[in-house]
Structure formats: C-alpha cells, structure tokens
Design an enzyme around this catalytic site. Structure first.
Site, PDB file in Angstrom:
ATOM      1  N   ARG A 193     -33.865  17.267  20.712  1.00 39.32           N
ATOM      2  CA  ARG A 193     -32.883  17.117  21.803  1.00 39.32           C
ATOM      3  C   ARG A 193     -32.694  18.451  22.518  1.00 39.32           C
ATOM      4  NH1 ARG A 193     -29.566  14.172  17.451  1.00 39.32           N
ATOM      5  NH2 ARG A 193     -30.229  12.019  17.730  1.00 39.32           N
TER       6      ARG A 193
ATOM      7  N   PHE B 279     -33.988   4.529  25.680  1.00 37.23           N
ATOM      8  CA  PHE B 279     -33.770   4.295  24.246  1.00 37.23           C
ATOM      9  C   PHE B 279     -32.817   5.387  23.733  1.00 37.23           C
ATOM     10  CE2 PHE B 279     -38.046   2.961  25.449  1.00 37.23           C
ATOM     11  CZ  PHE B 279     -38.113   1.661  25.000  1.00 37.23           C
TER      12      PHE B 279
ATOM     13  N   ASP C 220     -29.920   1.968  26.954  1.00 35.31           N
ATOM     14  CA  ASP C 220     -30.214   1.382  25.645  1.00 35.31           C
ATOM     15  C   ASP C 220     -29.924  -0.112  25.733  1.00 35.31           C
ATOM     16  OD1 ASP C 220     -30.530   2.769  22.613  1.00 35.31           O
ATOM     17  OD2 ASP C 220     -29.789   0.700  22.616  1.00 35.31           O
TER      18      ASP C 220
ATOM     19  N   ASN D 143     -32.830  -3.621  28.784  1.00 36.86           N
ATOM     20  CA  ASN D 143     -34.121  -3.510  28.130  1.00 36.86           C
ATOM     21  C   ASN D 143     -34.911  -2.431  28.870  1.00 36.86           C
ATOM     22  OD1 ASN D 143     -36.832  -3.778  27.426  1.00 36.86           O
ATOM     23  ND2 ASN D 143     -36.628  -5.986  27.089  1.00 36.86           N
ATOM     24  N   ALA D 144     -35.295  -1.399  28.154  1.00 33.24           N
ATOM     25  CA  ALA D 144     -35.947  -0.260  28.811  1.00 33.24           C
ATOM     26  C   ALA D 144     -37.259  -0.663  29.483  1.00 33.24           C
ATOM     27  CB  ALA D 144     -36.191   0.855  27.793  1.00 33.24           C
TER      28      ALA D 144
ATOM     29  N   CYS E 140     -41.470   7.286  16.223  1.00 26.07           N
ATOM     30  CA  CYS E 140     -41.033   7.508  14.848  1.00 26.07           C
ATOM     31  C   CYS E 140     -41.793   6.603  13.886  1.00 26.07           C
ATOM     32  CB  CYS E 140     -39.527   7.287  14.711  1.00 26.07           C
ATOM     33  SG  CYS E 140     -39.014   5.645  15.205  1.00 26.07           S
TER      34      CYS E 140
HETATM   35  N1  SAH Z   1     -32.725   8.648  21.270  1.00 27.86           N
HETATM   36  C1  SAH Z   1     -31.741   8.276  20.263  1.00 27.86           C
HETATM   37  C2  SAH Z   1     -32.344   7.434  19.140  1.00 27.86           C
HETATM   38  C3  SAH Z   1     -33.043   6.193  19.615  1.00 27.86           C
HETATM   39  S1  SAH Z   1     -33.280   4.999  18.366  1.00 27.86           S
HETATM   40  C4  SAH Z   1     -31.061   9.514  19.723  1.00 27.86           C
HETATM   41  O1  SAH Z   1     -31.355  10.630  20.179  1.00 27.86           O
HETATM   42  O2  SAH Z   1     -30.225   9.391  18.832  1.00 27.86           O
HETATM   43  C5  SAH Z   1     -33.976   3.697  19.302  1.00 27.86           C
HETATM   44  C6  SAH Z   1     -32.996   3.006  20.211  1.00 27.86           C
HETATM   45  O3  SAH Z   1     -33.726   2.078  21.008  1.00 27.86           O
HETATM   46  C7  SAH Z   1     -31.910   2.209  19.535  1.00 27.86           C
HETATM   47  O4  SAH Z   1     -30.668   2.682  19.953  1.00 27.86           O
HETATM   48  C8  SAH Z   1     -32.117   0.762  20.010  1.00 27.86           C
HETATM   49  O5  SAH Z   1     -30.888   0.085  20.276  1.00 27.86           O
HETATM   50  C9  SAH Z   1     -32.882   0.967  21.279  1.00 27.86           C
HETATM   51  N2  SAH Z   1     -33.763  -0.116  21.719  1.00 27.86           N
HETATM   52  C10 SAH Z   1     -34.565  -0.912  20.982  1.00 27.86           C
HETATM   53  N3  SAH Z   1     -35.300  -1.719  21.781  1.00 27.86           N
HETATM   54  C11 SAH Z   1     -34.946  -1.418  23.066  1.00 27.86           C
HETATM   55  C12 SAH Z   1     -35.361  -1.894  24.343  1.00 27.86           C
HETATM   56  N4  SAH Z   1     -36.302  -2.828  24.467  1.00 27.86           N
HETATM   57  N5  SAH Z   1     -34.790  -1.345  25.436  1.00 27.86           N
HETATM   58  C13 SAH Z   1     -33.845  -0.381  25.332  1.00 27.86           C
HETATM   59  N6  SAH Z   1     -33.436   0.100  24.148  1.00 27.86           N
HETATM   60  C14 SAH Z   1     -33.972  -0.404  23.022  1.00 27.86           C
END
Ligand code: SAH
Length: 411
Positions: A226, A242, A264, A292-293, A353
């Site tokens: 980050r 996300f 998210d 949805n991303a 991940c």
């Molecule tokens: N970047 C975050 C961690 C992300 S974990 C941090 O720094 O803490 C992954 C995330 O993706 C989760 O919060 C989950 O809710 C989200 N997610 C899963 N599928 C998704 C989608 N299709 N579109 C948007 N978000 C999604």
C-alpha cells in the site's frame, strides 16, 4: 493424543520432503500403520526406512500429513510454546509489536501447520465510530488443519502465556476446513473481543471489523505494498479496484492523490471505506462505489475515463490447479482493462494472492495484457507480501503474494 501412526512413503517420494516441504500427499503413501484419528501424531519414513519427520494426520485430506518437525517429537503444548517464541522473535525484528498489528503465526512457514494468528493492536470502537474501551491487543485465529484443530486448547494457552491478549477470537470459516473434515468454527476462545477496533497503519487510522470483516478482519499482507503504490499517487487520479476496506486508496489519498475512486463488490466493505475515509479527513478526495470490478472497469473505459494510478487487488482467482485457466482469463481481463484506463505515464499496481497462479504465470499474463493493449510497460517493482508473512525455502506455497508495479512508457 498418544496413539501414533507410522507412515511409510512409496519409493523416491522423499526428495521434496528432504528439501523442506512439509506436506505428504495421500498418493505418496505406501503404508500407514496405526490409528487414523483426525489430528493424530504421525511419524513419516522414506520407503527404505529413513526417518523424515513428525507430523499430524488429516485422514480425509489429499494432504494426508503435515510435518511440524524433522525430529521425532510430538506437537504438544511445550512444542507450541517454543515455536510461538521463535515466531515472535522474528516478528519483533520486523514489527514494533507494542503499536503495530502483525501476523504472528503464518502456518507451515512458522512450523505450526494450519495455524494462522493475526494480532491487532488498537482501540475498541462503538457503532458510532467513537472509542468504546481501553486500548489493547486482540488475536484472531484461523485453524485450518486437523492437527491444529486437535491442539486448539494448548494453542490458546500458549498465546495467552506469550502475549497476554485482551481476547482471542477464532474465525475458522475458510472453505479449506471442509477438506480436513472440519466444519466452520467461530467464537471467542479467551477474554473478550470487541466487534470493531481502530488500528494504525501507514500513518492512517483504519476500522477493523474483527467480527465481520473478511478473513481475519484486515489484510495485513499488503501493508508495505500500500505504501509502495502510494508513492506514485501524488497529483494523480487513482482507481483502487477490489479495495475491501480501502487500504490502498486511502494511503494514496494521504500521499497526495488528486482523487481516488475505490471499488468493491461487497457493500460491507465499501461502507468501511467511507468510514475510514471520514476517520482520516479524506472524504472529499475519495469516491466509493459498490460494484463488480469487471463491469466497472468496462464502464469506465466506455465513458472514456482515465487514471494516473490503477490498483488491482482481486481475491484469489485460482484456488487449485483446475482453476488455473479460468484464473488466467480473469487476471488478463482486469489487467488489460486497467492498462486501457491508464493515461500516458500512468502506473499500474497489480496483485495476485493466488499461490497457484505463480510469478511466472503472472508475468506472462501481464506481458499478454500489455501486448493486447498496445501499451509498453516499464516494470518498476516486483514485490511480495509483508515481512510478517515469512517466505521459507522448500515451501514455495509460502511465497504467495505478487504485487507488480509498472508504468506505461508509450503514448
Ligand atoms: N485491496 C484490499 C484487499 C482486497 S481483498 C486491501 O488492501 O485490504 C479482495 C476484495 O475483492 C474483497 O474485498 C472482495 O469483496 C472483493 N471482490 C471480490 N470479487 C469482486 C468483484 N468481482 N468486483 C469487485 N470486488 C470484488
């Protein structure tokens, strides 16, 4: 747990184990002599009788034995205490445990198979976001294998003895427990645990939803990434896709981003981003959307939007070998769309991940996406996970997080 099982491997199956890998798969086993109780002690021998190590048995799982030692020793309370001390000694070198939250046990990488423990340092919060108790520390546990499950009481005792937390919460909800024949297990194991606390990270205040947040409540593994991504944020418009509770985007906003769009699919997560933005006085810079991303990236492209920094941090698209092909398509799609959204000189910080989708695959996917997008990339940083999630030799699964930062050189 005194009944032991002796496991004899098939010929030539010992090399990976001798190189340090802690898992014995069911199809590598020639013979098992003794009881098959879930979590029982197991002694593992090569085909010709060489002793390989001590482990614990997962009778129904493909990963049949997880080794905790290369000597003949049981995983008892004294063993847990010793390994926990070793794990803590390392954490004290990479974190200031008096003020910083950290993963204090990272399973096999710390010699405690199937056990994850995150320790959070902060202040309890009420529903209104105001402090609602004394500052303290709380541990969130994930017990993910039969051996650790059978030793849970001793593990809790060891954690209490070593760290004196105000409370210990178990959040063993991960689907992998099913492979171990274990059902989900959630509850307070010691002391008391507030639903929500406030922690500090990268100079910001974040609400951690211990009771309801994803996984253990906060993604500690991305802390340095980050900050690294935020270094490219000053003056730029940022997309944090996300975003979960907003770690990347808020760091970028604090570092001087012109604006941040955090996305998210989870309503709970975006509500937390809003709250976290307010807590840090960044609400004017941060726009939050539940979407949805995949769809949003497409829509932003259609609208002709451009960004100076895009962060992609999706959940693991590949949780096993069979999912690799679909995962490759998913990663490529979001990375290709992100590249198209970047302005000339723009920066992509892209993560995965998923251990299965390894570094080679990840780089090949990026090369593909760059070629298809007509953008040329300059790779700036090739990063992994935070140091409190140690990577150990012989166990490649421990090196799971990828975070590549690259900038666009043409156009
Ligand atoms: N970047 C975050 C961690 C992300 S974990 C941090 O720094 O803490 C992954 C995330 O993706 C989760 O919060 C989950 O809710 C989200 N997610 C899963 N599928 C998704 C989608 N299709 N579109 C948007 N978000 C999604």
């Amino acid at each position: 747990m005194d009944a032991k099982v002796d496991i004899r491997l098939k010929p030539r199956e010992e090399d990976r184990i001798l190189a340090g890998h802690p898992w014995i798969y069911d199809n590598e086993i020639a013979r098992a002599d003794g009881p098959a109780a879930s979590g029982a002690e197991a002694r593992v021998f090569a085909a010709r009788g060489r002793f390989l190590g001590s482990g614990t048995l997962s009778p129904g799982s493909k990963i049949r034995v997880r080794l905790h030692s290369r000597s003949d020793e049981d995983w008892d309370g004294a063993f847990t205490r010793r390994l926990l001390e070793t794990a803590l000694a390392f954490r004290r070198r990479v974190r200031d445990l008096s003020s910083e939250s950290a993963r204090i046990v990272f399973g096999e990488a710390d010699g405690l198979p199937g056990l994850v423990a995150d320790r959070f340092v902060g202040t309890p919060l009420g529903p209104d976001g105001e402090p609602a108790g004394e500052p303290g520390s709380w541990i969130v546990l994930q017990v993910l294998a039969a051996g650790a499950e059978a030793r849970k009481a001793g593990i809790v005792e060891a954690l209490r003895g070593a760290l004196g937390p105000d409370g210990i919460l178990e959040r063993s909800e991960a689907p992998v427990r099913r492979l171990e024949g274990l059902s989900p297990s959630v509850g307070v194991l010691a002391g008391s645990v507030p639903d929500r606390i406030d922690i500090r990270e990268n100079g910001l205040s974040f609400v951690v939803d211990l009771a309801g947040g994803q996984k253990t409540g906060w993604f500690l593994d991305q802390r340095e990434n980050r900050a690294a991504a935020a270094a490219y944020a000053p003056g730029r418009t940022v997309l944090d896709a996300f975003c979960n509770a907003g770690g990347f985007g808020l760091c970028a906003a604090r570092a001087g981003a012109a604006s941040v769009l955090s996305v998210d699919s989870s309503e709970a997560a975006v509500a937390q981003v809003r709250e976290n933005a307010r807590r840090n006085g960044l609400e004017n810079k941060v726009e939050v959307r539940a979407a949805n991303a995949f769809d949003l990236l497409r829509d932003l492209e259609k609208e002709g939007r451009r960004f100076g920094l895009v962060v992609l941090d999706p959940p693991a698209f590949a949780k096993n070998r069979a999912a690799l092909e679909g995962a490759a398509r998913g990663y490529k799609e979001i990375n290709l769309r992100a590249l198209r959204l970047l302005e000339p000189g723009g920066v992509l910080a892209t993560c995965s991940c998923s251990w299965w989708f390894d570094r080679e695959r990840f780089r090949a996917m990026l090369e593909d996406a760059a070629a298809d997008s007509g953008r040329r990339l300059r790779y700036l940083e090739d990063r992994g996970q935070a140091p409190d999630h140690p990577v150990v030799s012989g166990y490649p699964e421990s090196w799971y997080l990828k975070c590549v930062i690259a900038e666009i050189v043409n156009r």
